[in-house]
Design a protein around this motif. Sequence first.
Motif, PDB file in Angstrom:
ATOM      1  N   ALA A  96      11.255  -1.751  -4.713  1.00  9.93           N
ATOM      2  CA  ALA A  96       9.927  -1.410  -5.220  1.00  9.93           C
ATOM      3  C   ALA A  96      10.059  -0.641  -6.525  1.00  9.93           C
ATOM      4  N   GLU A  97      11.002   0.277  -6.586  1.00 14.36           N
ATOM      5  CA  GLU A  97      11.190   1.044  -7.816  1.00 14.36           C
ATOM      6  C   GLU A  97      11.655   0.135  -8.948  1.00 14.36           C
ATOM      7  N   LEU A  98      12.540  -0.816  -8.580  1.00 14.63           N
ATOM      8  CA  LEU A  98      13.049  -1.751  -9.587  1.00 14.63           C
ATOM      9  C   LEU A  98      11.919  -2.598 -10.152  1.00 14.63           C
ATOM     10  N   LEU A  99      10.998  -3.009  -9.279  1.00 14.70           N
ATOM     11  CA  LEU A  99       9.887  -3.868  -9.702  1.00 14.70           C
ATOM     12  C   LEU A  99       8.714  -3.044 -10.223  1.00 14.70           C
ATOM     13  N   ASP A 100       8.923  -1.748 -10.448  1.00 14.28           N
ATOM     14  CA  ASP A 100       7.873  -0.854 -10.945  1.00 14.28           C
ATOM     15  C   ASP A 100       6.678  -0.785 -10.012  1.00 14.28           C
ATOM     16  N   LEU A 101       6.942  -0.873  -8.694  1.00  8.68           N
ATOM     17  CA  LEU A 101       5.871  -0.678  -7.714  1.00  8.68           C
ATOM     18  C   LEU A 101       5.988   0.740  -7.160  1.00  8.68           C
ATOM     19  N   SER A 102       5.176   1.034  -6.147  1.00  9.71           N
ATOM     20  CA  SER A 102       5.246   2.356  -5.542  1.00  9.71           C
ATOM     21  C   SER A 102       6.170   2.330  -4.331  1.00  9.71           C
ATOM     22  N   GLY A 103       7.373   2.878  -4.498  1.00 10.44           N
ATOM     23  CA  GLY A 103       8.357   2.892  -3.416  1.00 10.44           C
ATOM     24  C   GLY A 103       7.861   3.615  -2.183  1.00 10.44           C
ATOM     25  N   ILE A 104       7.029   4.629  -2.374  1.00  9.87           N
ATOM     26  CA  ILE A 104       6.532   5.409  -1.246  1.00  9.87           C
ATOM     27  C   ILE A 104       5.725   4.533  -0.299  1.00  9.87           C
ATOM     28  N   LEU A 105       4.790   3.769  -0.868  1.00 11.14           N
ATOM     29  CA  LEU A 105       3.981   2.878  -0.028  1.00 11.14           C
ATOM     30  C   LEU A 105       4.850   1.810   0.628  1.00 11.14           C
ATOM     31  N   HIS A 148      -9.022  -1.898 -16.641  1.00 10.64           N
ATOM     32  CA  HIS A 148      -7.632  -2.335 -16.575  1.00 10.64           C
ATOM     33  C   HIS A 148      -6.813  -1.365 -15.715  1.00 10.64           C
ATOM     34  N   PHE A 149      -7.080  -0.090 -15.942  1.00 11.03           N
ATOM     35  CA  PHE A 149      -6.403   0.978 -15.219  1.00 11.03           C
ATOM     36  C   PHE A 149      -6.658   0.865 -13.717  1.00 11.03           C
ATOM     37  N   ILE A 150      -7.933   0.665 -13.365  1.00  9.18           N
ATOM     38  CA  ILE A 150      -8.292   0.557 -11.942  1.00  9.18           C
ATOM     39  C   ILE A 150      -7.679  -0.698 -11.320  1.00  9.18           C
ATOM     40  N   GLY A 151      -7.738  -1.798 -12.062  1.00 10.51           N
ATOM     41  CA  GLY A 151      -7.152  -3.041 -11.556  1.00 10.51           C
ATOM     42  C   GLY A 151      -5.662  -2.885 -11.299  1.00 10.51           C
ATOM     43  N   ASN A 152      -4.987  -2.267 -12.236  1.00 12.01           N
ATOM     44  CA  ASN A 152      -3.561  -2.030 -12.122  1.00 12.01           C
ATOM     45  C   ASN A 152      -3.247  -1.198 -10.879  1.00 12.01           C
ATOM     46  N   PHE A 153      -4.068  -0.174 -10.688  1.00 13.20           N
ATOM     47  CA  PHE A 153      -3.909   0.738  -9.559  1.00 13.20           C
ATOM     48  C   PHE A 153      -4.018  -0.020  -8.231  1.00 13.20           C
ATOM     49  N   LEU A 154      -5.039  -0.856  -8.113  1.00  8.93           N
ATOM     50  CA  LEU A 154      -5.244  -1.620  -6.874  1.00  8.93           C
ATOM     51  C   LEU A 154      -4.121  -2.636  -6.673  1.00  8.93           C
ATOM     52  N   TYR A 155      -3.725  -3.274  -7.767  1.00 13.39           N
ATOM     53  CA  TYR A 155      -2.631  -4.241  -7.710  1.00 13.39           C
ATOM     54  C   TYR A 155      -1.357  -3.584  -7.167  1.00 13.39           C
ATOM     55  N   LEU A 156      -1.059  -2.384  -7.663  1.00 10.42           N
ATOM     56  CA  LEU A 156       0.127  -1.660  -7.200  1.00 10.42           C
ATOM     57  C   LEU A 156       0.053  -1.361  -5.717  1.00 10.42           C
ATOM     58  N   PHE A 157      -1.126  -0.886  -5.274  1.00 11.94           N
ATOM     59  CA  PHE A 157      -1.295  -0.587  -3.861  1.00 11.94           C
ATOM     60  C   PHE A 157      -1.022  -1.825  -3.012  1.00 11.94           C
ATOM     61  N   PHE A 158      -1.588  -2.942  -3.422  1.00 15.05           N
ATOM     62  CA  PHE A 158      -1.473  -4.155  -2.627  1.00 15.05           C
ATOM     63  C   PHE A 158      -0.033  -4.693  -2.632  1.00 15.05           C
ATOM     64  N   THR A 159       0.546  -4.878  -3.805  1.00 14.21           N
ATOM     65  CA  THR A 159       1.889  -5.473  -3.872  1.00 14.21           C
ATOM     66  C   THR A 159       2.930  -4.590  -3.198  1.00 14.21           C
ATOM     67  N   SER A 160       2.791  -3.261  -3.348  1.00 13.05           N
ATOM     68  CA  SER A 160       3.772  -2.377  -2.722  1.00 13.05           C
ATOM     69  C   SER A 160       3.733  -2.523  -1.214  1.00 13.05           C
ATOM     70  N   THR A 161       2.519  -2.595  -0.656  1.00 10.58           N
ATOM     71  CA  THR A 161       2.381  -2.759   0.782  1.00 10.58           C
ATOM     72  C   THR A 161       3.009  -4.079   1.231  1.00 10.58           C
ATOM     73  N   VAL A 162       2.697  -5.152   0.507  1.00 10.79           N
ATOM     74  CA  VAL A 162       3.216  -6.470   0.878  1.00 10.79           C
ATOM     75  C   VAL A 162       4.737  -6.473   0.838  1.00 10.79           C
ATOM     76  N   LEU A 163       5.323  -5.865  -0.188  1.00  6.75           N
ATOM     77  CA  LEU A 163       6.782  -5.827  -0.276  1.00  6.75           C
ATOM     78  C   LEU A 163       7.382  -5.122   0.932  1.00  6.75           C
ATOM     79  N   GLY A 164       6.784  -3.995   1.328  1.00  8.82           N
ATOM     80  CA  GLY A 164       7.277  -3.262   2.496  1.00  8.82           C
ATOM     81  C   GLY A 164       7.198  -4.093   3.756  1.00  8.82           C
ATOM     82  N   VAL A 165       6.081  -4.789   3.932  1.00  4.56           N
ATOM     83  CA  VAL A 165       5.904  -5.616   5.122  1.00  4.56           C
ATOM     84  C   VAL A 165       6.930  -6.747   5.134  1.00  4.56           C
TER      85      VAL A 165
END
Lengths: 530, 530
Positions: free
Chosen positions: A260-269, A205-222
């Motif tokens: 990103a911060e509001l949506l609990d994603l990674s703002g940095i990415l 679950h932890f790993i899935g969450n981690f990958l999900y965050l990476f992906f969604t944060s990138t998409v939001l930035g794009v």
Amino acid sequence: MGLMELTTTSDRASIVSINLFVALLCGCIVIGHLLEDNRWMNESITALIIGLCTGVVILLLSKGRSSHLLVFSEDLFFIYLLPPIIFNAGFQVKKKQFFRNFITIMLFGAVGTLVSWAIISLGATQIFSRMDFGDFDIGDYLAIGAIFAATDSVCTLQVLHQDETPLLYSLVFGEGVVNDATSVVLFNAIQGFDMSKIDPKIALHFIGNFLYLFFTSTVLGVIAGLLCAYIIKKLYFGRHSTDREVALMMLMAYLSYMLAELLDLSGILTVFFCGIVMSHYTWHNVTESSRITTKHTFATLSFVAEIFIFLYVGMDALDIEKWRFISDSPGTSVAVSSILLGLVLLGRAAFVFPLSFLSNLAKKSTSDKISFKQQVIICWAGLIRGAVSMALAYNKFTSLGHTNLRGNAIMITSTITLVLFSTVVFGLLTKPLIRLLLPPLKHATSAASSDPNSPNSLGVPLISHSQDSDSFLSGHDIPRPSSIRMLLTTPTHTVHRLWRKFDDRFMRPVFGGRGFVPVVPGSPTEGNLS
Amino acid sequence: MGLMELTTTSDRASIVSINLFVALLCGCIVIGHLLEDNRWMNESITALIIGLCTGVVILLLSKGRSSHLLVFSEDLFFIYLLPPIIFNAGFQVKKKQFFRNFITIMLFGAVGTLVSWAIISLGATQIFSRMDFGDFDIGDYLAIGAIFAATDSVCTLQVLHQDETPLLYSLVFGEGVVNDATSVVLFNAIQGFDMSKIDPKIALHFIGNFLYLFFTSTVLGVIAGLLCAYIIKKLYFGRHSTDREVALMMLMAYLSYMLAELLDLSGILTVFFCGIVMSHYTWHNVTESSRITTKHTFATLSFVAEIFIFLYVGMDALDIEKWRFISDSPGTSVAVSSILLGLVLLGRAAFVFPLSFLSNLAKKSTSDKISFKQQVIICWAGLIRGAVSMALAYNKFTSLGHTNLRGNAIMITSTITLVLFSTVVFGLLTKPLIRLLLPPLKHATSAASSDPNSPNSLGVPLISHSQDSDSFLSGHDIPRPSSIRMLLTTPTHTVHRLWRKFDDRFMRPVFGGRGFVPVVPGSPTEGNLS
């Protein structure tokens, strides 16, 4: 008689702090300039040392009372100082180099950080549990691992040059950004999960969450970057207003981070990829003066934020309150700091050389491989701990109300010790080390000055890369047989090629980009500076 | 999973507010652009109306509870929003026009504001004391006078053009800045003095203090600007770094403002003169790209701060708490607002026409005189009340702990009513009124596009001024007999002439300035964009 009489004493104190801080920032800029040709110093160390000296002066002036004039606040760091730095990183990065080395960067930045985290966590669990200075559980040890897995490669990047050593620069730089994102995401994930009982399901679950965050944060930035490009292309087409364009780019970039911060994603990415997209599309849709303005404004904001952080860390380090708890046992604090330093060194060496070996296996040409000297520099760049470690440590060990516990106080002071030691000692050695490993002979073979048509000198022909993909793509409409062979032999180039085709056919006509914003007769010309 | 989990609920709320605010700012910029050619609207009214609508939505969503999501804070206004606006005003002002009309501007800005203040204070004392809605003493009435003497000429300036109507623009603009400074200084002076017993000695002391503040604040701003010019000229000579230059200019400008506040001077005046000096000396000492960057960055920051303020005022206006106290007597609030509006109109008309008459008496040429139509526009520009009035009213009527008094609540709501009414109603009428009084025929005779060699287009030949002082000063080394005659007939030109001589002989060689920064061989050329 100014507006001071309106305000209370605490506001008065904040005015004094602002004055002091702005004056010190000016001082750092001037001194940093004077020391530019110095063999050892660079801007960050100057700021840190000035901050430390100011801390001493404040401590002496207030006779040891002033423990709360300036307190390191994670909010200030994460909400105001980090976004411009990371956005500018994305905005000025050489995209071609970055994406060419994308897999290696992700190996170092994500996998490497995880290895480093595992080693530091494991070491801390084994050693600290026997030292008996605090009551930590498994979650605390994992958090310590995340705190000390966060590197700070600013010092090294200030010495390396994007044009001289493009491969090394893009690796150190890319790893730094991905490492920041990974360690913050990791830290938050650990805080969020109940780590007392670890079973495979939770780990998955932890790993899935981690990958999900990476992906969604990138998409939001794009998406944020593309939206900004689209708005400016659609609305401002033919009737440009520099102030509006610049304001919109700044606000949209900041909005992407905060969203990103509001949506609990990674703002940095998010803000990093927003920067990349903005420099690829939006930047080409605005007027010439907007381009110059945004390029330099983002760089300046990032520059000031970096100096601010080092100054801030320096001034905060001497806060007397933190040192009070460990004054009875200085030995323990020194021991903890030394152990952590050892673990950091071990965690770093444990992945840089194996992962470089792995990465070199996949590369065909010698010039794409990472030489041993370059591996040493990459290893070195990641030894320094900085503001991200500080911010995470403060969050972990001062937020939950038990600031006064001895274990927490020791962890805070050890973090400060490690940050100061690594920044000053390793930082001072960085310039001589790089000069030694990469003699400035390289300078002669480096490319010419940067291309004014791009914020990141995208157009500079990359030295030591014979198959430059721009010339390689010169005839890109008809798929020739030779390109099918290429498709089988050099997959990364093919991905790049396919992307370029997709970009030219579908993306640029919609979102603009270099050469895709036609100049309308009667509209302000490109050279117009107003 | 972002850094949100680190933070408490109140921080979460602040993240939501920041997101909402930044998104609304983007919306205002886009909508403002779309409405650019609209007959009535301009950027400020758009922002105010969007703010009001958002306030309604928030109120509905929170079912009338949300009274503290966004509270107007004077600190935010005076420390972060006002400095960039006023600095940019000084940085972009046409210095020649400004100093040519300096006496008239000071007449309107300082004397006029004092007249307006006296009339509003007197009227309030006479009328409000009979209405029996609160317990105000003489100091409170004088403060009310200062609050409503502060004008907001942004709406008018957005419609006027610096190149088309240089005299009118510089008068409205200069009056606006001096009025801001005068009313804030006046307000603070009233708060500082015990007004219960007025005798001539206190009055003299008051006036002396007022003049002292004006003088020292100006000198501080000039010193800060010159210091910045000197540092950049001395240190960066021949080896320019755009980021450092831009950062230093921004930080020094902000430092001058905060230093003035720290020393209890008027930050508004300081930062305004700092902007003038920086555009005259510092700006010419930096690289070409720094010039473009600073010019547009300062303009953008000012633009965003202005929109921010209007949005902020709009959102805050509906804060339910404030309206609760007057819900039992809406009639009184309407009456108070109407009386204040009447007093504002009276106070405005009472000085614009007499002072224009006085000013015209001193002028020789017809083109320098203020026509009746221009007098009407000046009068109109000063009718709108804005953020300064709001900030001062909040300070006066909510700070001292007795927010819940009925009289204070009525004054706060009346201020909001007046600000909203004047901004929306007078603001909407501004464009049509100016189009009516100054038909855009003038456009044909206006000067060409602005000079890229100056942030304020100083080099544009000023229309309707035959004695242009640049050509007038072409041979300026030997005092010819004709210039002695000039000295007797046109004193302002002589002051300007003497200043130019002094500037060329002593100031520019030390502090740099246009044409006084020699290019060193081997240094980055002026056209270099890096």
